[in-house]
Design a protein around this motif. Structure first.
Motif, PDB file in Angstrom:
ATOM      1  N   ALA A  84       0.720  -1.128  -0.068  1.00  0.00           N
ATOM      2  CA  ALA A  84       0.006   0.055   0.122  1.00  0.00           C
ATOM      3  C   ALA A  84       0.999   1.217   0.170  1.00  0.00           C
ATOM      4  CB  ALA A  84      -0.774   0.131   1.198  1.00  0.00           C
ATOM      5  N   LEU A 124       1.153   5.121   0.275  1.00  0.00           N
ATOM      6  CA  LEU A 124       0.332   6.461   0.562  1.00  0.00           C
ATOM      7  C   LEU A 124       0.908   7.409  -0.103  1.00  0.00           C
ATOM      8  CD1 LEU A 124      -1.453   8.151   2.408  1.00  0.00           C
ATOM      9  CD2 LEU A 124       0.413   8.111   4.131  1.00  0.00           C
ATOM     10  N   SER A 167       0.106   1.852   5.659  1.00  0.00           N
ATOM     11  CA  SER A 167       0.793   1.902   4.429  1.00  0.00           C
ATOM     12  C   SER A 167       1.977   1.346   4.421  1.00  0.00           C
ATOM     13  CB  SER A 167       0.935   3.378   3.879  1.00  0.00           C
ATOM     14  OG  SER A 167       1.807   4.065   4.855  1.00  0.00           O
TER      15      SER A 167
END
Length: 730
Positions: free
Chosen positions: A518, A520, A586
Motif C-alpha cells: 500500500a 500512501l 501503508s
C-alpha cells in the motif's frame, strides 16, 4: 493536444472558414508535425458539419471530438487508449470532464458516479441506463470509427447538434465502457459562449428532438427508450426556456407553445412522471407560459426576502454573541478547562488531537472541549465536549478556559486573558517558507496580514518543536516571548505505541488485501496554482506496477475536492480522520514537499519523493534546504521514473535506506513516543523532571506489513501498444 503522452494519434484540425488567423496557425503546426492534418472549408458550415468534414479524413481506430476552446488533461489519451484495450475495444468509451472557470477553479461533473469502473465491461446501455443522465455532448466519449461508419452516424446542422448524435450512438452501441477519469477541461467563458448567446436559434432544439424520435420510429427495437428520451426532452426544454440568457425578449410564449406541441406529440401515455419533475411537466404539457413566469417571479421575490431577512438576523446574532463574549471575559477563569482545535475547525487530529488525549489520560481533572464544524464531529472521540465555531458555548470556552491549544490561530477576535495559557503546536517540520519569510513570497503569502500574525504570536505561551531545525526556524520567523518545547510532535507518539495488530486492523478497515503493498500518496498544495494539481495518473501507476500494489490517495487539507476517486486499486482517503493511521497502514510514502515526510521517517519505512516541479515550488514558496540534495529516499522527477523506482525495488533498496537513516538523524531527534506526555507534565502538572529522550538507535517502530515480503521486485512494467486514436480538434 500535441503534448499528450500518447503519440499514436492523428490530429485533424478543421478550419470552419474562420474569419481570423486560425487557418494560418493550423498550417504552421502541420508543417512542423506530421500528425496534424488541416482541413479548410470554403464556407462556414457550423460545428456539426465541420465535425463531419473531419471524420471523412480520419483513418485511426477511434474518433474523439474536442471543441476549439476546451483542452484535454495531461495523459488523457494514454488513459483512454489503455482503457480501450482493457475493455476489448468497445464501440463507445465514456469518460469524465470538469468545468474550468476564469478563476482557475475546476469543478468535476456532478454525474461522475455513473462512470464507475466497477462491474463487468463492456456492457450495453440497458445495463447502465444512468449514462443518459450525463451531459449529452460528443466530446466526452471515444467512438470506434468502424462502428460510426457502419451505422452511418453524422452530425446535423444547427444548435444542439450533439443531441441527435449522442442519444442514437448510446442506444445503438453493442458494447460500452466507462473511464472514471477527468479527460476534458470544459471551459466556461464569462461571455461569448454559443449556448449563452441570446438568439432565436435556440428554437433549433425542437428540430433536433424531432430527429431523435424519428430515429426511434425507424427502429422498433429501440422503442423501450422512448419514455426515457421524452423525460430528457422535457428537462432540456425547461432549461432552455428558463435560462435568462437563451431566448430573446418576447419569444418565450412562442417557445412554450412549441414545447407544448412537442410534449403532446412524443408523450408515451401511461408512463408515470417522477415526482420531482411534475411541475415542469405540467407547465409544459398545458403551455402555461404566464403561470411559469409568475412562479419564477414569486420564487425570485422569496429568495430576495430570504436574503434580506438572513442578513438582518446574522447581524443581530453577531452583536449578541459579541456582547456575550465580553460578559464571559469578566467572569473568573476555569483552571480545570482546556479547549482544542485543529486546522480551523476540522476534526480531532494532528498535534492538538494527540495532546487532547494526553490531557484526559495524565490530567483527568482538566475537562477538555474540541472546536469543530458539525461535519467533522464524527471524528471526535468520546470524552471532550463538542463545540461549534461561532456559538455561545464556543465563545464561553474561549473566554473562560485556562488552556487554549491549536495548530493554527484562533479566531482573530480572541482576547487572551491574564492566566490563560496558549499552546501553539505547529503543523509540522517546515520545508517551505513560513511566517515572516513569506513577506518576499507574494504567491505563497496571498495577502496574508503579517501585522496580525505578529499579534497572534504575542499571545503564544508555548510552541512545540520536533527538532532543532524547526526550533531555529520558528524563533526567527515568529519572533516572540514564547517558550519553545523541543519535545517532539505529539501526533507522532502513535508510531511508537502502535503494534502489529493495530497495523493489521487499520489495513483491514481500509480494504487493503493481504500481501499488497500500500503506497500512501500525499502531495502538498501549490502556491502558484489556484486549484489542486493532479501531477500523477494514479490509475496508470497501479496498472503498470501490477496487482500487488495499491495507492491510498490523500489530498491536502487546503483543498475541498478529493485527489482521486475511489476506483479499483486507487482509494481516496482524503476524508480519513487520521493521517497517522494511514501512515501506519501503508508500506511506503510518495510525496512531493509535504511535511508529512518528516513524520513518516519516524516509522523507518521507505519514502519516495516526486519532485517534478521543484524549481517552480521553490520559486513560489521558498525552501529551507534543497530536498533533492538531502532526500529521505529515492527521488523521481517524473511519473515514468516513479514507476521504475517501484518496479525495480529501488524504493526499498540499500541506497534508499542510507538516505532515510541520515534524514532521520537530522529531523527525528525527539519523536520517541512520549512527546505529549512531556508537554502535559511540563505545562499542566508543572513538573521539571521529564522522561528522557530514547536515543534514535534504540527505537523500534512497528514494521510495515510489506516488510516481510521477499526482496525481489514486486512489479513488472509492461509496454502495451494501445489502439490508434484519432482526435478531431474543431
Amino acid at each position: 493536444m500535441l503534448s499528450q503522452s500518447c503519440p499514436d494519434l492523428e490530429l485533424i484540425v478543421v478550419d470552419d472558414c474562420s474569419p481570423d488567423a486560425c487557418g494560418a496557425i493550423i498550417d504552421e503546426f502541420a508543417a512542423r508535425d506530421a500528425r496534424v492534418h488541416p482541413v479548410h472549408l470554403q464556407e462556414n458550415v457550423g460545428l456539426g458539419r465541420a465535425r463531419n468534414a473531419g471524420v471523412t479524413h480520419a483513418s485511426g481506430d477511434y474518433l474523439l471530438f474536442l471543441d476549439s476552446d476546451d483542452t484535454l488533461t495531461p495523459d488523457a489519451l494514454r488513459s483512454i487508449a489503455d482503457r480501450l484495450k482493457e475493455t476489448g475495444d468497445p464501440d463507445v468509451l465514456v469518460f469524465d470532464y470538469a468545468r474550468t472557470y476564469w478563476t482557475g477553479e475546476a469543478v468535476r461533473n456532478q454525474g461522475a458516479l455513473q462512470l464507475t469502473e466497477q462491474g463487468p465491461a463492456p456492457f450495453r446501455l440497458e445495463d447502465r441506463p444512468g449514462l443518459l443522465r450525463l451531459l449529452m455532448v460528443a466530446w466526452n466519449k471515444a467512438y470506434r470509427r468502424e462502428f460510426v461508419e457502419e451505422k452511418g452516424f453524422a452530425f446535423p446542422p444547427g444548435y444542439y447538434e450533439d443531441t441527435p448524435w449522442t442519444y442514437p450512438v448510446l442506444m445503438t452501441a453493442e458494447s460500452i465502457a466507462t473511464l472514471d477519469r477527468v479527460c476534458v477541461h470544459y471551459r466556461q467563458r464569462r461571455q461569448g459562449s454559443i449556448l449563452r448567446t441570446t438568439s432565436e436559434r435556440h428554437f433549433d432544439v425542437f428540430e433536433q428532438y424531432d430527429r431523435v424520435f424519428a430515429y426511434l420510429d425507424e427502429r422498433p427495437e429501440l422503442a423501450r427508450w422512448r419514455p426515457v428520451l421524452f423525460r430528457r426532452m422535457v428537462h432540456h426544454l425547461a432549461i432552455v426556456y428558463s435560462r435568462p440568457d437563451r431566448l430573446p425578449r418576447g419569444t418565450h410564449a412562442d417557445f412554450m407553445r412549441r414545447a407544448r406541441a412537442h410534449y403532446r406529440r412524443y408523450r408515451t401515455p401511461g408512463v408515470p412522471v417522477p415526482v420531482r419533475c411534475r411541475v415542469h411537466h405540467t407547465l409544459i404539457r398545458f403551455g402555461l407560459h404566464r403561470t411559469y413566469r409568475t412562479l419564477r417571479l414569486v420564487s425570485a421575490l422569496h429568495r430576495r426576502a430570504a436574503r434580506t431577512t438572513g442578513k438582518l438576523l446574522r447581524g443581530v446574532r453577531s452583536a449578541a454573541l459579541g456582547l456575550h463574549y465580553r460578559v464571559q471575559r469578566c467572569l473568573p477563569l476555569r483552571a480545570d478547562r482546556a479547549v482544542f482545535a485543529a486546522y480551523d475547525g476540522r476534526g480531532h487530529s494532528c498535534n492538538p488531537g494527540a495532546l487532547e488525549s494526553a490531557f484526559r489520560d495524565l490530567a483527568p481533572h482538566v475537562r477538555t472541549a474540541w472546536i469543530a464544524r458539525p461535519e467533522h464531529h464524527h471524528t471526535i472521540p468520546p470524552g471532550p465536549r463538542r463545540l461549534v465555531p461561532g456559538t455561545a458555548a464556543y465563545w464561553t470556552a474561549l473566554a473562560r478556559s485556562a488552556y487554549l491549544v491549536s495548530n493554527t490561530d484562533f479566531d482573530h477576535r480572541l482576547v487572551k486573558r491574564r492566566g490563560q495559557t496558549l499552546i501553539q503546536t505547529g503543523q509540522g517540520t517546515p520545508l517551505g517558507h513560513i511566517g515572516l519569510d513569506l513577506q518576499e513570497r507574494p504567491a505563497a503569502a496571498r495577502g496574508r496580514d503579517f501585522a496580525r500574525l505578529l499579534k497572534d504570536v504575542d499571545q503564544w505561551d508555548y510552541v512545540l518543536s520536533a527538532n532543532r531545525h524547526t526550533t531555529l526556524t520558528h524563533e526567527r520567523v515568529h519572533p516572540g516571548r514564547y517558550t519553545t518545547l523541543e519535545y517532539g510532535y505529539p501526533r507522532n507518539d502513535v508510531f511508537r505505541t502502535a503494534t502489529e495488530a493495530d497495523v493489521a486492523r487499520l489495513r483491514a478497515s481500509l480494504g487493503i488485501p493481504e500481501g499488497t503493498v500500500a503506497i500512501l500518496y500525499a502531495p502538498t498544495r501549490r502556491d502558484y496554482r489556484r486549484s489542486q494539481r493532479h501531477a500523477l495518473d494514479l490509475q496508470r501507476i497501479v496498472r503498470r506496477l501490477g496487482p500487488r500494489f495499491m495507492v491510498l490517495a490523500r489530498a491536502h487539507h487546503a483543498y475541498d475536492a478529493p485527489l482521486a476517486g475511489t476506483c479499483g486499486r486507487v482509494v481516496d482517503v482524503s476524508d480519513h480522520p487520521s493521517v497517522q493511521s494511514l501512515c501506519l497502514a501503508s508500506d511506503a510514502l510518495v510525496t512531493d514537499y509535504s511535511s508529512l515526510m518528516f513524520d513518516y521517517a519516524n516509522l523507518d519505512r521507505p519514502i519516495v519523493i516526486h519532485a517534478d516541479d521543484w524549481e517552480a515550488y521553490d520559486a513560489a514558496r521558498g525552501t529551507y534546504f534543497d530536498l533533492r540534495s538531502f532526500p529521505p529516499g529515492a527521488v523521481a522527477r517524473g511519473e515514468d521514473e516513479l514507476i521504475d523506482i517501484f518496479a525495480t525495488g529501488h524504493w526499498r533498496g540499500s541506497r534508499s535506506t542510507q538516505l532515510r537513516s541520515a534524514f532521520r538523524e537530522r529531523f527525528c531527534t525527539y519523536d520517541d513516543g512520549r512527546a505529549a506526555e512531556r508537554v502535559v507534565r511540563r505545562v499542566v502538572l508543572g513538573e521539571s523532571d521529564l522522561p528522557p529522550v530514547v536515543p534514535l538507535d534504540e527505537r523500534r517502530p512497528v514494521p510495515s506489513a510489506a516488510a516481510s515480503l521477499a526482496r525481489e521486485p514486486l512489479a513488472t512494467v509492461p509496454h502495451p501498444t494501445g489502439p490508434s486514436v484519432v482526435t478531431d480538434l474543431l
